[in-house]
Design a protein around this motif. Sequence first.
Motif, PDB file in Angstrom:
ATOM      1  N   ASN A 182       0.915  -1.212  -0.245  1.00  0.00           N
ATOM      2  CA  ASN A 182       0.005   0.017   0.087  1.00  0.00           C
ATOM      3  C   ASN A 182       1.031   1.352  -0.018  1.00  0.00           C
ATOM      4  O   ASN A 182       1.688   1.547   0.931  1.00  0.00           O
ATOM      5  CB  ASN A 182      -0.731   0.138   1.108  1.00  0.00           C
ATOM      6  N   SER A 201       0.466   4.319   0.244  1.00  0.00           N
ATOM      7  CA  SER A 201       0.339   5.413   1.196  1.00  0.00           C
ATOM      8  C   SER A 201       0.942   5.330   2.676  1.00  0.00           C
ATOM      9  O   SER A 201       1.163   5.810   3.585  1.00  0.00           O
ATOM     10  CB  SER A 201      -1.242   5.884   1.443  1.00  0.00           C
ATOM     11  N   GLN A 202       0.953   3.813   2.856  1.00  0.00           N
ATOM     12  CA  GLN A 202       1.691   3.137   4.139  1.00  0.00           C
ATOM     13  C   GLN A 202       3.172   2.943   3.817  1.00  0.00           C
ATOM     14  O   GLN A 202       3.920   2.557   4.768  1.00  0.00           O
ATOM     15  CB  GLN A 202       0.992   1.748   4.521  1.00  0.00           C
ATOM     16  N   GLU A 207      -0.952  -5.795   1.296  1.00  0.00           N
ATOM     17  CA  GLU A 207      -2.381  -6.033   0.876  1.00  0.00           C
ATOM     18  C   GLU A 207      -2.268  -7.239   0.139  1.00  0.00           C
ATOM     19  O   GLU A 207      -1.288  -7.490  -0.471  1.00  0.00           O
ATOM     20  CB  GLU A 207      -2.703  -5.098   0.124  1.00  0.00           C
TER      21      GLU A 207
HETATM   22  C1  LIG Z   1      -3.789   1.803   2.369  1.00  0.00           C
HETATM   23  O1  LIG Z   1      -4.000   2.276   3.449  1.00  0.00           O
HETATM   24  C2  LIG Z   1      -4.745   3.479   3.957  1.00  0.00           C
HETATM   25  C3  LIG Z   1      -4.469   3.720   4.950  1.00  0.00           C
HETATM   26  O2  LIG Z   1      -4.348   2.803   5.985  1.00  0.00           O
HETATM   27  C4  LIG Z   1      -6.194   2.757   3.609  1.00  0.00           C
HETATM   28  O3  LIG Z   1      -6.827   4.041   3.942  1.00  0.00           O
HETATM   29  C5  LIG Z   1      -6.406   2.500   2.141  1.00  0.00           C
HETATM   30  O4  LIG Z   1      -7.705   2.024   1.930  1.00  0.00           O
HETATM   31  C6  LIG Z   1      -5.273   1.361   1.879  1.00  0.00           C
HETATM   32  N1  LIG Z   1      -5.527   1.243   0.249  1.00  0.00           N
HETATM   33  C7  LIG Z   1      -5.924  -0.026  -0.150  1.00  0.00           C
HETATM   34  C8  LIG Z   1      -5.947   0.019  -1.675  1.00  0.00           C
HETATM   35  O5  LIG Z   1      -6.251  -0.884   0.513  1.00  0.00           O
END
Ligand SMILES: *[C@@H]1O[C@H](CO)[C@@H](O)[C@H](O)[C@H]1NC(C)=O
Length: 276
Positions: free
Chosen positions: A150, A152-153, A193
């Motif tokens: 992911n 953003s993480q 993920e």
């Molecule tokens: C990635 O992580 C963020 C923060 O935890 C979350 O909001 C988002 O849904 C995640 N993206 C996916 C594609 O799962």
Amino acid sequence: MRLPGVPLARPALLLLLPLLPLLAPLLGTGAPAELRVRVRLPDGQVTEESLQADSDADSISLELRKPDGTLVSFTADFKKDVKIFRALILGELEKGQSQFQALCFVTQLQHNEIIPSEAMAKLRQKNPRAVRQAEEVRGPEHLHMDVAVNFSQGALLSPHLHNVCAEAVDAIYTRQEDVRFWLEQGVDTSVFEALPKASEQAELPRCGQVGDRGKPCVCRYGLSLAWYPCMLKYCHSRDRPMPYKCGIRSCQKSYSFDFYVPQRQLCLWDEDPYPG
Ligand SMILES: *[C@@H]1O[C@H](CO)[C@@H](O)[C@H](O)[C@H]1NC(C)=O
């Protein structure tokens, strides 16, 4: 018979020079040191490669452009035991592809894969025009990338991920075995993920065998690190009691990655069926 004081290695083209005290204030400020070398690719063509070392961040990055325009980069993050491969693949506009497609593959950095960043930062070359060819060709590695990262993480895994993989937000891959290692190191599970399970992936066709551009398949991408300093060389001298670092050994290594794509059209380079 080895005579004392006679160097073991041939005079190295690339030398590890101790930083001159005069330069230390300029070079020791955290600015990454850069080395540009001309290298011969496995197919015989010559390209320029850039190697950067940041001893404060304890990282090395390498970048080269393949003759087809693809930009390949490799980042070694020694602090986090992470290595990141990125490919920026130019699209064929006449085939209706977007301008470029980015892929990121993240996996565990092993010890002794590449020289330490502090040694890399001190590497200088005598003859920048020389075309370099790796002294050692390391065996190719084939990796099954079965987990998504992911974006953003991503900083929780390595601070480099945000810069390096910014264009590959939806295409950052790693492996279960790497995930297990990083979880043990305390990396948060939210970084990873699930993708369709390996068992399901095994049943998916290779993209080369899929005609329908909207169908999921298993894609393969291969890249090569044409030239990188993989080991330190030590020399002996009459004047010194201990062997000392006097150069590097260079290596070449190819990698291929298998990974899930939700649509065949994300893997258009994969034209031909291949075994296994
Ligand atoms: C990635 O992580 C963020 C923060 O935890 C979350 O909001 C988002 O849904 C995640 N993206 C996916 C594609 O799962």
